[in-house]
Write a protein that holds these residues in place. Structure first.
Motif, PDB file in Angstrom:
ATOM      1  N   GLU A  30       1.495  10.396  16.489  1.00 22.32           N
ATOM      2  CA  GLU A  30       2.802  10.045  17.033  1.00 22.32           C
ATOM      3  C   GLU A  30       3.826   9.871  15.914  1.00 22.32           C
ATOM      4  OE1 GLU A  30       4.348   7.160  20.543  1.00 22.32           O
ATOM      5  OE2 GLU A  30       3.278   6.177  18.895  1.00 22.32           O
ATOM      6  N   ASP A  31       3.407   9.250  14.795  1.00 22.25           N
ATOM      7  CA  ASP A  31       4.249   9.110  13.601  1.00 22.25           C
ATOM      8  C   ASP A  31       5.602   8.489  13.948  1.00 22.25           C
ATOM      9  OD1 ASP A  31       4.838   9.252  10.931  1.00 22.25           O
ATOM     10  OD2 ASP A  31       5.551  11.327  11.003  1.00 22.25           O
ATOM     11  N   ALA A  32       5.550   7.317  14.594  1.00 24.20           N
ATOM     12  CA  ALA A  32       6.774   6.650  15.023  1.00 24.20           C
ATOM     13  C   ALA A  32       7.325   5.686  13.980  1.00 24.20           C
ATOM     14  CB  ALA A  32       6.526   5.898  16.328  1.00 24.20           C
ATOM     15  N   GLY A  33       6.781   5.709  12.772  1.00 23.95           N
ATOM     16  CA  GLY A  33       7.261   4.835  11.715  1.00 23.95           C
ATOM     17  C   GLY A  33       6.111   4.272  10.905  1.00 23.95           C
ATOM     18  N   PRO A  34       6.425   3.446   9.898  1.00 22.74           N
ATOM     19  CA  PRO A  34       5.373   2.861   9.060  1.00 22.74           C
ATOM     20  C   PRO A  34       4.363   2.076   9.878  1.00 22.74           C
ATOM     21  CG  PRO A  34       7.557   2.462   8.115  1.00 22.74           C
ATOM     22  CD  PRO A  34       7.782   3.033   9.484  1.00 22.74           C
ATOM     23  N   GLY A  35       3.092   2.283   9.593  1.00 18.45           N
ATOM     24  CA  GLY A  35       2.039   1.561  10.275  1.00 18.45           C
ATOM     25  C   GLY A  35       1.622   2.123  11.611  1.00 18.45           C
ATOM     26  N   ASP A  36       2.169   3.267  11.994  1.00 16.92           N
ATOM     27  CA  ASP A  36       1.808   3.853  13.286  1.00 16.92           C
ATOM     28  C   ASP A  36       0.706   4.878  13.098  1.00 16.92           C
ATOM     29  OD1 ASP A  36       1.729   4.563  15.925  1.00 16.92           O
ATOM     30  OD2 ASP A  36       3.456   5.897  15.840  1.00 16.92           O
TER      31      ASP A  36
ATOM     32  N   SER B 113       0.828  -1.204   0.000  1.00 19.11           N
ATOM     33  CA  SER B 113       0.000   0.000   0.000  1.00 19.11           C
ATOM     34  C   SER B 113       0.865   1.258   0.000  1.00 19.11           C
ATOM     35  CB  SER B 113      -0.912   0.004   1.220  1.00 19.11           C
ATOM     36  OG  SER B 113      -1.702   1.161   1.227  1.00 19.11           O
ATOM     37  N   ASP B 114       0.382   2.264  -0.684  1.00 22.58           N
ATOM     38  CA  ASP B 114       1.060   3.557  -0.732  1.00 22.58           C
ATOM     39  C   ASP B 114       0.689   4.345   0.532  1.00 22.58           C
ATOM     40  OD1 ASP B 114       2.146   5.993  -1.252  1.00 22.58           O
ATOM     41  OD2 ASP B 114       0.922   6.426  -3.025  1.00 22.58           O
ATOM     42  N   PRO B 115       1.665   4.701   1.406  1.00 19.41           N
ATOM     43  CA  PRO B 115       1.350   5.426   2.652  1.00 19.41           C
ATOM     44  C   PRO B 115       0.615   6.733   2.409  1.00 19.41           C
ATOM     45  CG  PRO B 115       3.603   4.609   2.672  1.00 19.41           C
ATOM     46  CD  PRO B 115       3.090   4.393   1.287  1.00 19.41           C
ATOM     47  N   ALA B 116       0.850   7.363   1.259  1.00 18.23           N
ATOM     48  CA  ALA B 116       0.205   8.642   0.978  1.00 18.23           C
ATOM     49  C   ALA B 116      -1.294   8.498   0.768  1.00 18.23           C
ATOM     50  CB  ALA B 116       0.846   9.291  -0.243  1.00 18.23           C
ATOM     51  N   ARG B 117      -1.766   7.269   0.549  1.00 18.63           N
ATOM     52  CA  ARG B 117      -3.197   7.048   0.302  1.00 18.63           C
ATOM     53  C   ARG B 117      -3.898   6.481   1.530  1.00 18.63           C
ATOM     54  NH1 ARG B 117      -3.722   3.982  -5.382  1.00 18.63           N
ATOM     55  NH2 ARG B 117      -5.915   4.524  -5.005  1.00 18.63           N
TER      56      ARG B 117
ATOM     57  N   VAL C 223      -8.627   3.190  10.088  1.00 22.54           N
ATOM     58  CA  VAL C 223      -7.627   3.292   9.024  1.00 22.54           C
ATOM     59  C   VAL C 223      -8.275   2.824   7.725  1.00 22.54           C
ATOM     60  CG1 VAL C 223      -5.364   2.570   8.194  1.00 22.54           C
ATOM     61  CG2 VAL C 223      -5.751   2.896  10.644  1.00 22.54           C
ATOM     62  N   THR C 224      -8.198   3.665   6.676  1.00 25.99           N
ATOM     63  CA  THR C 224      -8.846   3.378   5.402  1.00 25.99           C
ATOM     64  C   THR C 224      -7.820   3.401   4.285  1.00 25.99           C
ATOM     65  OG1 THR C 224     -10.870   4.446   6.187  1.00 25.99           O
ATOM     66  CG2 THR C 224     -10.687   4.060   3.822  1.00 25.99           C
ATOM     67  N   ASN C 225      -7.867   2.380   3.427  1.00 23.15           N
ATOM     68  CA  ASN C 225      -7.034   2.304   2.234  1.00 23.15           C
ATOM     69  C   ASN C 225      -7.950   2.046   1.053  1.00 23.15           C
ATOM     70  OD1 ASN C 225      -5.055   1.947   0.311  1.00 23.15           O
ATOM     71  ND2 ASN C 225      -4.660  -0.183   0.884  1.00 23.15           N
ATOM     72  N   ASP C 226      -8.230   3.112   0.291  1.00 21.47           N
ATOM     73  CA  ASP C 226      -9.184   3.030  -0.809  1.00 21.47           C
ATOM     74  C   ASP C 226     -10.537   2.558  -0.266  1.00 21.47           C
ATOM     75  OD1 ASP C 226      -7.336   3.964  -2.663  1.00 21.47           O
ATOM     76  OD2 ASP C 226      -6.544   1.943  -2.992  1.00 21.47           O
ATOM     77  N   LEU C 227     -10.973   1.327  -0.604  1.00 22.37           N
ATOM     78  CA  LEU C 227     -12.286   0.853  -0.171  1.00 22.37           C
ATOM     79  C   LEU C 227     -12.211  -0.072   1.034  1.00 22.37           C
ATOM     80  CD1 LEU C 227     -13.945   0.131  -3.648  1.00 22.37           C
ATOM     81  CD2 LEU C 227     -14.179   2.163  -2.205  1.00 22.37           C
TER      82      LEU C 227
ATOM     83  N   GLY D 281      -1.984  11.073   4.382  1.00 27.39           N
ATOM     84  CA  GLY D 281      -0.590  11.347   4.060  1.00 27.39           C
ATOM     85  C   GLY D 281       0.012  12.296   5.079  1.00 27.39           C
ATOM     86  N   ARG D 282       0.577  13.393   4.598  1.00 27.28           N
ATOM     87  CA  ARG D 282       1.181  14.385   5.489  1.00 27.28           C
ATOM     88  C   ARG D 282       0.196  15.451   5.953  1.00 27.28           C
ATOM     89  NH1 ARG D 282       6.632  14.227   5.833  1.00 27.28           N
ATOM     90  NH2 ARG D 282       7.761  12.891   4.367  1.00 27.28           N
ATOM     91  N   GLN D 283      -1.009  15.429   5.431  1.00 35.09           N
ATOM     92  CA  GLN D 283      -2.007  16.427   5.800  1.00 35.09           C
ATOM     93  C   GLN D 283      -2.796  15.955   7.013  1.00 35.09           C
ATOM     94  OE1 GLN D 283      -4.367  17.029   2.264  1.00 35.09           O
ATOM     95  NE2 GLN D 283      -2.841  18.397   1.330  1.00 35.09           N
ATOM     96  N   GLN D 284      -2.967  16.840   7.996  1.00 41.98           N
ATOM     97  CA  GLN D 284      -3.699  16.528   9.210  1.00 41.98           C
ATOM     98  C   GLN D 284      -4.677  17.657   9.532  1.00 41.98           C
ATOM     99  OE1 GLN D 284      -1.340  15.410  12.612  1.00 41.98           O
ATOM    100  NE2 GLN D 284       0.258  14.460  11.346  1.00 41.98           N
ATOM    101  N   ARG D 285      -5.787  17.273  10.133  1.00 44.72           N
ATOM    102  CA  ARG D 285      -6.744  18.260  10.629  1.00 44.72           C
ATOM    103  C   ARG D 285      -7.240  17.822  11.991  1.00 44.72           C
ATOM    104  NH1 ARG D 285     -12.560  20.200   7.952  1.00 44.72           N
ATOM    105  NH2 ARG D 285     -13.029  21.773   9.555  1.00 44.72           N
TER     106      ARG D 285
END
Length: 385
Positions: free
Chosen positions: A120-126, A78-82, A146-150, A104-108
């Motif tokens: 926390e962003d402590a690495g992939p999958g966090d 999976s692409d982390p940005a999605r 957590v959502t990845n496409d559908l 991705g890098r955008q947060q609200r």
């Protein structure tokens, strides 16, 4: 033809046994760790799997806490940005309040969580979030989605606070508050309506109170440690008595409030003479403080171990004093906050309890992602007298 069926049965049975051994061994290994993870939901596609910590995470007001949530994909492609991460607070009434959404890098961040919540962003999958300067209102249950496409998956984390439950009724008397008024009364005393879990824990620690009060979920309950006829019959077992969910507008009871660590200090103002209520409030102001609220006195008793055998005015017009180490001349054999009721504000004379807020309201020191509690509580619990 008849020989192939037993062979097929053996193959299927062997496959199931192998799968069962894998599941059992996986669970046994997870049980060895201090911080367990559980698969909350996994559909047949296995596209997104969310993992959260079982049980509760615990902090106190003013601290920082990490709500743990991790995810992975099967297969890992999976692409982390999605990846979309969404945190929501869920109330007992199944109302949902947005906390944070990230793509991705955008947060609200939403509502009262603005400026206090971050990934926390402590690495992939966090997908864990950190809540800073925790408030009483942050207590409760949170959903990590957590959502990845559908494909999506969710997990839940419960945030608990160290603190103290206390019963409350206003000057006008007992059983005068509907649900909305009880909520407001607790807020005015630097507290929130307690949850059933908080009241049950207080009962386990010794809270005994014979008057029914509102709880956060709209139910009315009261804790009895020593059964007696005037409190639901002597032959009934000890426990938290439950009236069920009551009409929030028409029915009236007391309130059970909950408060946590103080961002300041409660102290008894030393004076040569006792004062009436108006003089007490002015005395605290001259000392660079304000007259203490009921919830602040309870928190000081529970957390700061404030022990003072002198009655003093509080902000709501009541007169109370905190006892950690019981002695004969200080109102009985049990620890608690003694309550002398609501005396005449003009003509009755007492001391006063003041509250001075910390200049830096952060409270205790916290390490990123690893909260450390510094609070203490009386060994004999939260019995209120």
């Amino acid at each position: 033809m008849f020989c192939r069926q037993p062979l097929l049965l053996v193959l299927v049975t062997g496959t199931l046994l192998a799968l069962l051994r894998h599941v059992i061994s996986h669970g046994t290994e997870a049980d060895k760790g201090r911080r367990k993870v559980v698969h909350v939901l996994e559909d047949e596609s296995g596209a997104v799997i969310v993992q959260t910590a079982p049980g509760k995470v615990v902090t106190h007001r003013g601290g920082s806490i990490t709500l743990p949530c991790r995810y992975h994909h099967e297969p890992e492609s999976s692409d982390p940005a999605r990846i979309r991460i969404k945190w929501t607070k869920v109330t007992d009434a199944l109302q949902f309040h947005d906390v944070l959404v990230a793509l991705g890098r955008q947060q609200r961040v939403f509502g009262t969580y603005k400026g206090r919540v971050e990934l926390e962003d402590a690495g992939p999958g966090d997908a864990s979030v950190i809540i800073h300067n925790v408030t009483l209102q942050d207590y409760g249950r949170y959903e990590c989605e957590v959502t990845n496409d559908l494909e999506d998956d969710t997990g839940f984390v419960s945030l608990d606070l160290e603190g103290v439950v206390f019963p409350y009724h206003p000057r006008m008397g007992r059983y005068k508050l509907n649900y909305r008024e009880a909520t407001e009364m607790c807020r005015q005393q630097d507290a929130i309506l307690a949850s059933h879990a908080q009241l049950h824990k207080a009962w386990l620690e010794g809270l005994d109170w014979c008057n029914a009060g509102w709880l956060e979920d709209g139910s009315v309950q009261y804790p009895i440690s020593q059964p007696r006829d005037q409190c639901g019959r002597k032959d009934n077992p000890a426990g938290v008595r439950n009236y069920g969910y009551r009409h929030k507008e028409d029915e009236r009871y007391d309130a059970f409030c909950f408060t946590s660590n103080l961002n300041g200090k409660v102290y008894f103002l030393k004076r040569f003479k006792k004062v009436n209520y108006g003089e007490a409030a002015k005395a605290c102001q001259r000392d660079g403080a304000s007259i203490a609220k009921v919830g602040q006195l309870y928190a000081a008793w529970k957390v700061q171990l404030l022990d003072r055998c002198e009655a003093g005015w509080l902000e709501d017009g009541s007169v109370r004093y905190p006892i950690v180490n019981p002695r004969a001349r200080c109102g009985g054999p049990e620890p608690g906050v003694r309550n002398l009721g609501f005396p005449d504000k003009k003509f009755r004379l007492y001391g006063v309890y003041c509250f001075r807020r910390d200049r830096a309201s952060g409270g205790a020191q916290w390490t990123r992602g690893a909260p450390t509690s510094t609070s203490a509580s009386p060994a004999n619990g939260t019995r209120s007298i």
